[in-house]
Scaffold this motif. Structure first.
Motif, PDB file in Angstrom:
ATOM      1  N   LYS A   1       0.859  -1.184   0.000  1.00 15.77           N
ATOM      2  CA  LYS A   1       0.000   0.000   0.000  1.00 15.77           C
ATOM      3  C   LYS A   1       0.893   1.230   0.000  1.00 15.77           C
ATOM      4  N   PRO A   2       0.373   2.353  -0.472  1.00 11.95           N
ATOM      5  CA  PRO A   2       1.148   3.593  -0.329  1.00 11.95           C
ATOM      6  C   PRO A   2       1.366   3.922   1.146  1.00 11.95           C
ATOM      7  N   ALA A   3       2.466   4.560   1.437  1.00 13.66           N
ATOM      8  CA  ALA A   3       2.801   4.892   2.822  1.00 13.66           C
ATOM      9  C   ALA A   3       1.679   5.684   3.481  1.00 13.66           C
ATOM     10  N   ARG A   4       1.308   5.260   4.680  1.00 15.75           N
ATOM     11  CA  ARG A   4       0.304   5.923   5.512  1.00 15.75           C
ATOM     12  C   ARG A   4      -1.078   5.988   4.862  1.00 15.75           C
TER      13      ARG A   4
ATOM     14  N   MET B   1      -1.665  -8.570   5.607  1.00 17.88           N
ATOM     15  CA  MET B   1      -1.231  -8.074   4.305  1.00 17.88           C
ATOM     16  C   MET B   1       0.146  -8.614   3.935  1.00 17.88           C
ATOM     17  N   ALA B   2       0.384  -8.775   2.658  1.00 17.16           N
ATOM     18  CA  ALA B   2       1.703  -9.167   2.174  1.00 17.16           C
ATOM     19  C   ALA B   2       2.604  -7.938   2.079  1.00 17.16           C
ATOM     20  N   THR B   3       3.892  -8.189   2.183  1.00 18.19           N
ATOM     21  CA  THR B   3       4.860  -7.129   1.896  1.00 18.19           C
ATOM     22  C   THR B   3       5.040  -7.035   0.389  1.00 18.19           C
ATOM     23  N   PHE B   4       5.663  -5.951  -0.051  1.00 19.03           N
ATOM     24  CA  PHE B   4       5.951  -5.802  -1.483  1.00 19.03           C
ATOM     25  C   PHE B   4       6.765  -6.987  -1.988  1.00 19.03           C
ATOM     26  N   ALA B   5       7.752  -7.398  -1.197  1.00 19.45           N
ATOM     27  CA  ALA B   5       8.607  -8.509  -1.626  1.00 19.45           C
ATOM     28  C   ALA B   5       7.831  -9.822  -1.704  1.00 19.45           C
TER      29      ALA B   5
END
Length: 339
Positions: A37-40, A326-330
């Motif tokens: 997700k985008p930060a914050r 949630m998944a991380t970007f990686a």
């Protein structure tokens, strides 16, 4: 044996406040920063998970054991005609809680929380505080101790609620004692009183403030003079939660007034507490502003019982579900910002 032997001992306990675990909160923030997700972009949901981690001292935080504590007390000031309901309703509602028939029973179940009701000498109302202090030192300290001891070991979150006919009058008097402005600033309609009763309620508060003027400079003595047993117990529970590094959700106007003396004694004393909602009781917004608390919800609720804060537990669960699920970007093989 009472937990606190004197005002002085309680005062010292109110100043001996541990801080949260900044490293645990930092670990929460580091994970939030790499989720898909985008930060914050989840706003306060992200802040709430960090707050939970800060006070629980772990990352990820947990909401396995949520405790809703509802304290009930009776008030001698009801003799002044300040409530739309008779004093016997307090005990009747405690019985309703026990039978599972109140709103808080349903909300606790929906929130996945354990509900415990602590009745405080319902057969002995506090004194009418227009004539004498609501509680003497021993009575006040007993109620504070009962609240303190009600916080169980191992709780992940404590929700504070109350039941007590007449307690919006006590809460308004205490708020006025702590922050000024008298009955006109803090007295509201409570259980639904009419204009005549509202004027009487404001006058009752002003009489009490004048009678106890010599003691109102001390937040704890003010709470004894114009408060109630259930308010004192919520103060004790909030203090115990801080000492044990347990985050707290405060309910409405009465609950907020009950814990306000802690903030008047020590800046940051309510850092482990969050306002669950904004009550429709008119002075709650003023009191929250005085305390620097921003409520999670605004649903026009004014029931008490911990009901608004119980609904807010669902917001915390949503925040935590996003953080842990949630998944991380990686993990998701999603390109991050700037990739």
């Amino acid at each position: 044996m009472t937990r606190f032997a004197s005002f002085a001992e309680l005062h010292a306990a109110c100043l001996d406040l541990p801080q949260g675990d900044a490293e645990a909160a930092a670990r929460v923030a580091r994970r939030e920063a790499v989720l898909t997700k985008p930060a914050r972009s989840l706003g306060r949901l992200e802040e709430l998970v960090e707050w939970l981690g800060l006070w629980q001292g772990k990352s990820p935080p947990s909401l396995e054991r949520v405790e809703i504590l509802v304290f009930a007390g009776n008030h001698g000031v009801t003799a002044q005609g300040v409530s739309a309901f008779p004093a016997e309703v307090t005990a009747q509602m405690v019985a309703n809680f026990a039978g599972g028939g109140a709103a808080i029973n349903q909300l606790a179940r929906a929130a996945g929380a354990e509900l415990r009701v602590v009745a405080l000498a319902l057969d002995r109302p506090t004194a009418d505080f227009t004539e004498a202090p609501a509680m003497d030192e021993a009575e006040f300290l007993d109620a504070v101790g009962a609240g303190y001891d009600a916080v169980p070991e191992g709780a992940d979150l404590v929700v504070l609620g109350e039941m007590g006919i007449g307690n919006t009058t006590s809460a308004a008097a205490l708020a006025a004692a702590l922050f000024g402005g008298g009955g006109s600033r803090f007295a509201g309609r409570g259980t639904g009183i009419d204009e005549q009763a509202l004027a009487r309620k404001r006058a009752v508060i002003d009489r009490a403030l004048a009678l106890h003027a010599d003691t109102l400079g001390d937040p704890l003595r003010a709470a004894a003079a114009v408060g109630g047993r259930e308010l004192a117990a919520m103060l004790g529970a909030c203090l115990a939660a801080r000492h044990n590094r347990v985050p707290v959700l405060i309910d409405g106007f009465v609950s907020t007034a009950a814990v306000a003396p802690l903030a008047r004694l020590s800046a940051g004393a309510l850092d482990h507490a969050c306002a669950g909602h904004l009550s429709a009781e008119s002075a709650h917004r003023i009191l929250l502003q005085e305390l620097g608390l921003s409520p999670l919800l605004d649903l026009d609720m004014r029931l008490g019982e911990g009901s608004g804060a119980a609904v807010a537990v669902l917001v915390l669960r949503a925040a935590l579900a996003c953080h842990t699920g949630m998944a991380t970007f990686a993990e998701a093989q999603v390109s991050g910002k700037g990739a």
